[in-house]
Design a protein around this motif. Structure first.
Motif, short mmCIF file in Angstrom:
data_model
loop_
_atom_site.label_atom_id
_atom_site.label_comp_id
_atom_site.label_asym_id
_atom_site.label_seq_id
_atom_site.Cartn_x
_atom_site.Cartn_y
_atom_site.Cartn_z
N MET A 50 0.79 -1.23 0.00
CA MET A 50 0.00 0.00 0.00
C MET A 50 0.83 1.28 0.00
SD MET A 50 -3.19 -1.50 2.15
CE MET A 50 -4.06 0.03 2.33
N ARG A 53 -2.43 2.95 -3.26
CA ARG A 53 -3.65 2.28 -2.83
C ARG A 53 -4.83 3.08 -3.35
NH1 ARG A 53 -5.25 6.18 -0.62
NH2 ARG A 53 -7.14 5.02 -0.13
N GLY A 54 -6.02 2.51 -3.13
CA GLY A 54 -7.20 3.14 -3.71
C GLY A 54 -7.44 2.52 -5.08
N ALA A 55 -8.71 2.20 -5.36
CA ALA A 55 -9.01 1.39 -6.54
C ALA A 55 -8.49 1.99 -7.87
CB ALA A 55 -10.51 1.13 -6.60
N ARG A 90 -3.69 -7.41 -5.42
CA ARG A 90 -4.75 -7.18 -4.42
C ARG A 90 -6.06 -7.64 -5.06
NH1 ARG A 90 -4.99 -1.61 -1.25
NH2 ARG A 90 -6.10 -2.92 0.24
N CYS A 171 -6.61 8.14 -6.56
CA CYS A 171 -7.20 8.20 -7.92
C CYS A 171 -6.41 8.98 -8.95
CB CYS A 171 -8.53 8.94 -7.86
SG CYS A 171 -9.75 8.16 -6.88
N THR A 176 -12.67 10.29 -5.90
CA THR A 176 -14.07 9.96 -6.23
C THR A 176 -14.97 10.62 -5.18
OG1 THR A 176 -13.88 7.86 -5.05
CG2 THR A 176 -13.50 7.83 -7.43
N GLN A 203 -6.37 5.54 6.82
CA GLN A 203 -6.31 6.30 5.56
C GLN A 203 -7.07 7.62 5.67
OE1 GLN A 203 -6.87 3.03 5.79
NE2 GLN A 203 -6.35 1.91 3.94
N THR A 243 -15.55 3.34 -3.60
CA THR A 243 -15.74 1.88 -3.65
C THR A 243 -14.60 1.22 -4.40
OG1 THR A 243 -17.11 0.09 -4.58
CG2 THR A 243 -17.33 2.25 -5.60
N ASP A 244 -14.34 -0.02 -4.05
CA ASP A 244 -13.30 -0.81 -4.73
C ASP A 244 -13.87 -1.71 -5.80
OD1 ASP A 244 -12.16 -0.11 -1.94
OD2 ASP A 244 -10.47 -0.61 -3.24
N ASN A 254 -16.34 -1.66 -0.14
CA ASN A 254 -15.46 -0.53 0.18
C ASN A 254 -14.78 -0.83 1.51
OD1 ASN A 254 -14.39 2.09 -0.49
ND2 ASN A 254 -15.58 2.92 1.18
N LYS A 255 -13.91 0.07 1.92
CA LYS A 255 -13.12 -0.11 3.13
C LYS A 255 -13.97 -0.59 4.31
CE LYS A 255 -9.60 0.08 3.40
NZ LYS A 255 -8.78 -1.15 3.27
O1 MRU Z 1 -7.13 -0.44 1.24
P1 MRU Z 1 -7.22 0.83 0.45
O2 MRU Z 1 -6.66 2.02 1.13
O3 MRU Z 1 -6.69 0.64 -0.95
O4 MRU Z 1 -8.78 1.06 0.32
C1 MRU Z 1 -9.25 2.15 -0.44
C2 MRU Z 1 -10.71 2.34 -0.32
O5 MRU Z 1 -11.40 1.59 0.32
C3 MRU Z 1 -11.30 3.47 -1.12
O6 MRU Z 1 -12.46 3.92 -0.51
C4 MRU Z 1 -11.65 2.94 -2.52
O7 MRU Z 1 -10.56 2.34 -3.13
C5 MRU Z 1 -12.15 4.03 -3.37
S1 MRU Z 1 -10.80 4.99 -3.95
C6 MRU Z 1 -11.39 6.22 -4.87
#
Ligand code: MRU
Length: 363
Positions: A50, A53-55, A90, A171, A176, A203, A243-244, A254-255
């Motif tokens: 990480m 990170r983040g989708a 991941r 992002c 987002t 985060q 959301t992922d 999501n997280k």
């Molecule tokens: O484990 P992470 O920090 O990668 O998790 C990220 C999230 O849960 C974010 O909310 C998700 O990726 C949306 S990012 C625009």
């Protein structure tokens, strides 16, 4: 985004065309460190640990990872293996496998090694630019929702609660969940953000608070458990999360902890929006609870907390040394608890019908 007067991104390709530069997000907010990724193992480690990170961001990292795979693989079999390993680094964020598949497909249609590299570079840069544009549009659509709340409150501050970091760090630009906040702020709408700290890796407290602070946006960090209380007392007008992976029926991964916020929002009649680019929809899956793979991360992320000590960043142990811990990293919020999706094409109901109205080509 502009940070301390300078343009900053969480990822970019160096002028040499084969080194990927990333902000090491493990070190924020107290240190801003840039790392070079030049091998596939480094790309995978950056995603797993990480650093990035983040989708959407891990999708873009995976896309550039395919370019690095082409530059470094000794033969076709190794290149294919590299791509498979990057895509699997991941499991929950669908953007990663999606972006790797997209760049790999672009490479397949090229012939010579040089053409293959050029194709990978073009496709990765396109994905990068498209994510930026999508996030900006999410911001414009979402800002209208914030403006409506502001009008209903006669210009009094709009209180928005967010979870984790779905900001530009996650992002490339805008974010987002944060994009509507940045655009509404640009438009002069008075707002304040409740930032869930988002244990175990914080985060929210580390990254979202840093981003919002740098943008001059009023915010307050709260414990993950404070949201329900704030909602019961009328101190939250709107929840916006990222959301992922979201199924075609509208179930949202999501997280971890997002589901509890959605439950509390529903109980208190507070709109709960999920902001996402189309790259985060999983068009194949229908039942989020049964079908979305949930990443289990190291128990040590729960057992230890990281923060700034008197001289440097430190890690400290919280529970008794012998207590076991578990660390499911994501949860699934069923579509029925989601007020709507904020996408690059507009806002829609959280149902297959609502989603397909915006994305009819996925019918
Ligand atoms: O484990 P992470 O920090 O990668 O998790 C990220 C999230 O849960 C974010 O909310 C998700 O990726 C949306 S990012 C625009």
């Amino acid at each position: 985004m502009i940070v301390d007067g300078k343009q900053l991104r969480p990822i970019w390709l160096d002028a040499d065309g084969r080194t990927v530069k990333v902000i090491d997000q493990r070190r924020l907010p107290h240190e801003l460190v840039i790392l070079d990724l030049t091998t596939v193992d480094q790309v995978i480690e950056a995603i797993v640990e990480m650093v990035v990170r983040g989708a959407p961001l891990i999708g873009v990292t995976g896309a550039y990872g395919v370019l690095i795979a082409l530059h470094t693989a000794a033969n076709e079999a190794t290149y294919v293996k590299y791509c498979q390993r990057i895509a699997a680094a991941r499991p929950t964020a669908v953007n990663l496998a999606w972006a790797v598949a997209r760049v790999s497909a672009a490479v397949q249609s090229a012939v010579s090694p040089l053409e293959r590299m050029a194709a990978a570079w073009r496709e990765a840069a396109t994905i990068d630019a498209e994510e930026v544009a999508r996030c900006r549009r999410i911001g414009e659509h979402g800002a209208r929702l914030i403006a409506a709340v502001s009008r209903a409150k006669n210009g009094a501050p709009v209180n928005i609660l967010t979870h984790c970091n779905a900001g530009w760090l996650a992002c490339v630009e805008w974010g987002t969940a944060t994009a509507p906040i940045y655009v509404a702020h640009e438009q002069g709408i008075d707002l304040h953000v409740w930032v869930d700290e988002t244990r175990p890796l914080n985060q929210g407290a580390r990254l979202t608070a840093w981003e919002l602070g740098k943008a001059g946006i009023r915010h307050t960090v709260v414990t993950d458990n404070a949201g329900g209380h704030l909602m019961q007392h009328g101190r939250v007008d709107l929840v916006i999360v990222g959301t992922d992976r979201t199924t075609r029926t509208g179930d949202v991964a999501n997280k971890i902890g997002t589901y509890l916020k959605a439950l509390a929002a529903r109980d208190n009649h507070i709109p709960f929006y999920v902001a996402l680019p189309s790259s985060t929809f999983d068009w194949e899956r229908r039942d989020g609870l049964r079908e979305i793979p949930i990443e289990e991360r190291s128990a040590d992320e729960v057992r230890f907390v990281q923060g700034l000590g008197p001289n440097q960043t430190e890690r400290v142990l919280v529970p008794p040394a012998g207590s076991p811990a578990a660390n499911p990293a994501f949860d699934v919020t069923p579509a029925r608890l989601v007020t709507g999706f904020i996408t690059e094409r507009g806002v829609c109901a959280a149902s297959e019908e609502g989603i397909l109205r915006l994305f009819p080509e996925k019918k």
